[in-house]
Enzyme design. Structure first.
Site, PDB file in Angstrom:
ATOM      1  N   ARG A  20       0.820  -1.443  -0.015  1.00  0.00           N
ATOM      2  CA  ARG A  20       0.062   0.102   0.084  1.00  0.00           C
ATOM      3  C   ARG A  20       0.944   1.423  -0.253  1.00  0.00           C
ATOM      4  O   ARG A  20       0.635   2.236   0.860  1.00  0.00           O
ATOM      5  CB  ARG A  20      -0.910   0.031   1.322  1.00  0.00           C
TER       6      ARG A  20
ATOM      7  N   SER B 170     -10.473  -0.248   3.894  1.00  0.00           N
ATOM      8  CA  SER B 170      -9.835  -0.473   5.436  1.00  0.00           C
ATOM      9  C   SER B 170      -9.307   0.616   6.053  1.00  0.00           C
ATOM     10  O   SER B 170      -8.534   1.409   5.213  1.00  0.00           O
ATOM     11  CB  SER B 170      -8.718  -1.540   4.880  1.00  0.00           C
TER      12      SER B 170
ATOM     13  N   GLU C 161      -4.619   3.594   7.256  1.00  0.00           N
ATOM     14  CA  GLU C 161      -4.414   3.353   5.773  1.00  0.00           C
ATOM     15  C   GLU C 161      -4.919   4.590   5.117  1.00  0.00           C
ATOM     16  O   GLU C 161      -4.559   5.118   4.130  1.00  0.00           O
ATOM     17  CB  GLU C 161      -5.164   2.099   5.083  1.00  0.00           C
TER      18      GLU C 161
HETATM   19  C1  LIG Z   1     -15.802   0.570  -0.459  1.00  0.00           C
HETATM   20  C2  LIG Z   1     -14.169   0.689  -0.571  1.00  0.00           C
HETATM   21  C3  LIG Z   1     -13.479  -0.556  -0.651  1.00  0.00           C
HETATM   22  C4  LIG Z   1     -12.169  -0.235  -0.820  1.00  0.00           C
HETATM   23  N1  LIG Z   1     -11.265  -1.528  -1.123  1.00  0.00           N
HETATM   24  C5  LIG Z   1     -10.027  -1.245  -1.359  1.00  0.00           C
HETATM   25  C6  LIG Z   1      -9.309  -2.559  -1.534  1.00  0.00           C
HETATM   26  O1  LIG Z   1      -9.796  -3.622  -1.738  1.00  0.00           O
HETATM   27  N2  LIG Z   1      -8.079  -2.295  -1.755  1.00  0.00           N
HETATM   28  C7  LIG Z   1      -7.322  -1.127  -1.705  1.00  0.00           C
HETATM   29  O2  LIG Z   1      -6.118  -0.975  -1.872  1.00  0.00           O
HETATM   30  N3  LIG Z   1      -7.945  -0.070  -1.213  1.00  0.00           N
HETATM   31  C8  LIG Z   1      -9.223  -0.216  -1.200  1.00  0.00           C
HETATM   32  N4  LIG Z   1     -10.169   1.321  -0.841  1.00  0.00           N
HETATM   33  C9  LIG Z   1      -9.502   2.351  -0.831  1.00  0.00           C
HETATM   34  C10 LIG Z   1      -9.326   3.284  -2.050  1.00  0.00           C
HETATM   35  O3  LIG Z   1     -10.545   2.812  -2.998  1.00  0.00           O
HETATM   36  C11 LIG Z   1      -7.886   3.088  -3.043  1.00  0.00           C
HETATM   37  O4  LIG Z   1      -6.939   3.513  -1.717  1.00  0.00           O
HETATM   38  C12 LIG Z   1      -7.731   3.643  -3.886  1.00  0.00           C
HETATM   39  O5  LIG Z   1      -6.488   3.543  -4.707  1.00  0.00           O
HETATM   40  C13 LIG Z   1      -7.774   5.401  -3.755  1.00  0.00           C
HETATM   41  O6  LIG Z   1      -8.119   6.078  -4.773  1.00  0.00           O
HETATM   42  P1  LIG Z   1      -8.800   7.479  -4.947  1.00  0.00           P
HETATM   43  O7  LIG Z   1      -8.517   7.799  -6.551  1.00  0.00           O
HETATM   44  O8  LIG Z   1      -9.902   7.564  -4.373  1.00  0.00           O
HETATM   45  O9  LIG Z   1      -7.547   8.133  -4.184  1.00  0.00           O
HETATM   46  P2  LIG Z   1      -7.745   9.356  -3.068  1.00  0.00           P
HETATM   47  O10 LIG Z   1      -8.445   8.663  -1.908  1.00  0.00           O
HETATM   48  O11 LIG Z   1      -8.454  10.514  -3.721  1.00  0.00           O
HETATM   49  O12 LIG Z   1      -6.293   9.606  -2.690  1.00  0.00           O
HETATM   50  C14 LIG Z   1      -5.554   8.812  -2.011  1.00  0.00           C
HETATM   51  C15 LIG Z   1      -4.185   9.222  -1.679  1.00  0.00           C
HETATM   52  O13 LIG Z   1      -3.664   9.494  -3.279  1.00  0.00           O
HETATM   53  C16 LIG Z   1      -3.117  10.668  -3.704  1.00  0.00           C
HETATM   54  N5  LIG Z   1      -3.561  10.941  -4.825  1.00  0.00           N
HETATM   55  C17 LIG Z   1      -4.682  10.410  -5.499  1.00  0.00           C
HETATM   56  N6  LIG Z   1      -4.613  10.674  -6.922  1.00  0.00           N
HETATM   57  C18 LIG Z   1      -3.378  11.189  -7.115  1.00  0.00           C
HETATM   58  C19 LIG Z   1      -2.930  11.568  -8.392  1.00  0.00           C
HETATM   59  N7  LIG Z   1      -3.414  11.649  -9.548  1.00  0.00           N
HETATM   60  N8  LIG Z   1      -1.605  12.017  -8.169  1.00  0.00           N
HETATM   61  C20 LIG Z   1      -0.918  12.034  -6.981  1.00  0.00           C
HETATM   62  N9  LIG Z   1      -1.328  11.645  -5.862  1.00  0.00           N
HETATM   63  C21 LIG Z   1      -2.583  11.149  -5.992  1.00  0.00           C
HETATM   64  C22 LIG Z   1      -3.968  11.697  -2.594  1.00  0.00           C
HETATM   65  O14 LIG Z   1      -3.120  12.702  -2.526  1.00  0.00           O
HETATM   66  C23 LIG Z   1      -3.956  10.662  -1.546  1.00  0.00           C
HETATM   67  O15 LIG Z   1      -2.814  10.826  -0.414  1.00  0.00           O
HETATM   68  C24 LIG Z   1     -11.538   0.917  -0.762  1.00  0.00           C
HETATM   69  C25 LIG Z   1     -12.222   1.981  -0.781  1.00  0.00           C
HETATM   70  C26 LIG Z   1     -13.812   1.896  -0.292  1.00  0.00           C
HETATM   71  C27 LIG Z   1     -14.537   3.182  -0.061  1.00  0.00           C
END
Ligand SMILES: Cc1cc2nc3c(=O)[nH]c(=O)nc-3n(C[C@H](O)[C@H](O)[C@H](O)COP(=O)(O)OP(=O)(O)OC[C@H]3O[C@@H](n4cnc5c(N)ncnc54)[C@H](O)[C@@H]3O)c2cc1C
Length: 313
Positions: free
Chosen positions: A179, A229, A306
């Site tokens: 992660r 998580s 996380e």
């Molecule tokens: C119902 C649910 C289930 C989930 N299941 C999982 C799972 O099974 N496995 C898992 O790993 N995660 C899971 N997640 C967590 C999440 O979806 C992941 O961590 C996902 O990768 C986050 O992506 P995001 O675009 O929403 O990023 P955000 O939440 O918007 O940002 C997360 C981080 O990434 C950075 N970031 C985002 N985009 C960029 C970019 N383009 N450039 C630079 N930095 C950036 C942000 O600054 C922040 O620090 C889950 C979440 C939910 C709500």
């Protein structure tokens, strides 16, 4: 001196892409978070000019994707939030005899790219079908599930630096671990990634996606407001099999029914803190702190969140 808003409106012409005093609860899956001074749903063509403009005005920048791994403070975010999302979401499939690649802009959503890969008879992204993040957020976090993660399929990543320089990283330069990636230490915005997939049978790929999504629905609170998580697995090293799941420690510490205001440990999965619809970010934060404290007391283990905390807590 011209206002930052006037300058930004000159660059961002699309209606609804620039918001002042925007509630972040609209942009996080937790459904909480105070206002961002400026919220920009930026396009790839505007990105460098917007960043230069914000730098000229000395406005701090926070980058978000789909907000699915974020806890934003009730007092919001000072400065500008750059959302790499719906306006940077093109994908392109490139196939030849030896290779099968999907080139994705960073705002493309994982479930959509996973379904597209299935339609194109490309396997490797099935694990991501139920993860509600963008490609950029998934690369940043090395998102993963059910035995797969981004490190296995990312072939290269493109970023833009604060100064507008475009940089390319090969997979081995990305520093993927459990992660995490090198991007948490860099002030760069991920603008795209190339995924390397392998040929497969579309109906078998869809079957695997369905089976993973069914497992998720059975074991996780998929309909609730959460950020997935809440805590990282505990322990040293990058081998997931050597780590202890947070839910087990939370149960051992007697916190499976814990609640603060509208924030509670999900009855379906102790590793998820969920918002019952009435939670504030403060409730969620306090619950996270209470869980960490009790787990430390009862098991000696320090759980690390996380979810990424943005703003002041
Ligand atoms: C119902 C649910 C289930 C989930 N299941 C999982 C799972 O099974 N496995 C898992 O790993 N995660 C899971 N997640 C967590 C999440 O979806 C992941 O961590 C996902 O990768 C986050 O992506 P995001 O675009 O929403 O990023 P955000 O939440 O918007 O940002 C997360 C981080 O990434 C950075 N970031 C985002 N985009 C960029 C970019 N383009 N450039 C630079 N930095 C950036 C942000 O600054 C922040 O620090 C889950 C979440 C939910 C709500």
């Amino acid at each position: 001196m011209r206002s930052i808003e006037t300058d930004l409106r000159e660059i961002i012409t699309e209606k609804d892409a620039l918001h002042i005093d925007e509630p972040m609860k609209r942009h996080t899956t937790f459904g909480v978070g105070g206002r961002a001074d400026i919220f920009i749903d930026v396009s790839i063509d505007e990105l460098a000019s917007v960043m230069a403009c914000l730098r000229r005005h000395e406005i701090p920048v926070t980058v978000v994707g789909n907000g699915s791994n974020l806890l934003v403070s009730d007092s919001g975010i000072r400065g500008a939030v750059l959302c790499i999302g719906r306006r940077i979401n093109r994908t392109e499939v490139k196939k030849d005899q030896d290779n099968a690649m999907i080139s994705c802009q960073a705002g493309a959503l994982l479930p959509r790219v996973a379904m597209m890969a299935a339609d194109q008879a490309l396997s490797g992204l099935e694990f991501a079908a139920g993860i509600p993040g963008t490609i950029g957020g998934a690369v940043y976090m090395n998102a993963g599930a059910f035995g797969g993660d981004m490190s296995e399929i990312v072939s290269s990543v493109t970023t833009i630096t604060e100064d507008g320089e475009i940089k390319d990283y090969s997979a081995c330069q990305v520093g993927f671990g459990y992660r995490k990636s090198i991007f948490s230490e860099k002030n760069e915005i991920i603008t795209g990634a190339v995924l390397s997939l392998r040929p497969g049978d579309p109906s078998e790929i869809r079957e695997r996606i369905k089976s993973i999504c069914d497992k998720r629905k059975k074991s996780q609170p998929t309909g609730a407001r959460s950020a997935g998580s809440t805590f990282r697995k505990a322990g040293d090293g990058d081998l997931i099999s050597d780590l202890t799941p947070a839910w087990r420690l939370i149960q051992q510490a007697g916190m499976k029914d814990a609640r603060v205001g509208g924030a509670l440990v999900s009855p379906k999965h102790s590793g998820f803190v969920v918002n019952d619809g009435s939670a504030t970010a403060g409730d969620i934060y306090q619950l996270i702190c209470a869980i960490r404290e009790r787990v430390k007391e009862e098991t000696g283990v320090e759980l690390e969140p996380e979810v990424k905390l943005l703003g002041e807590f």
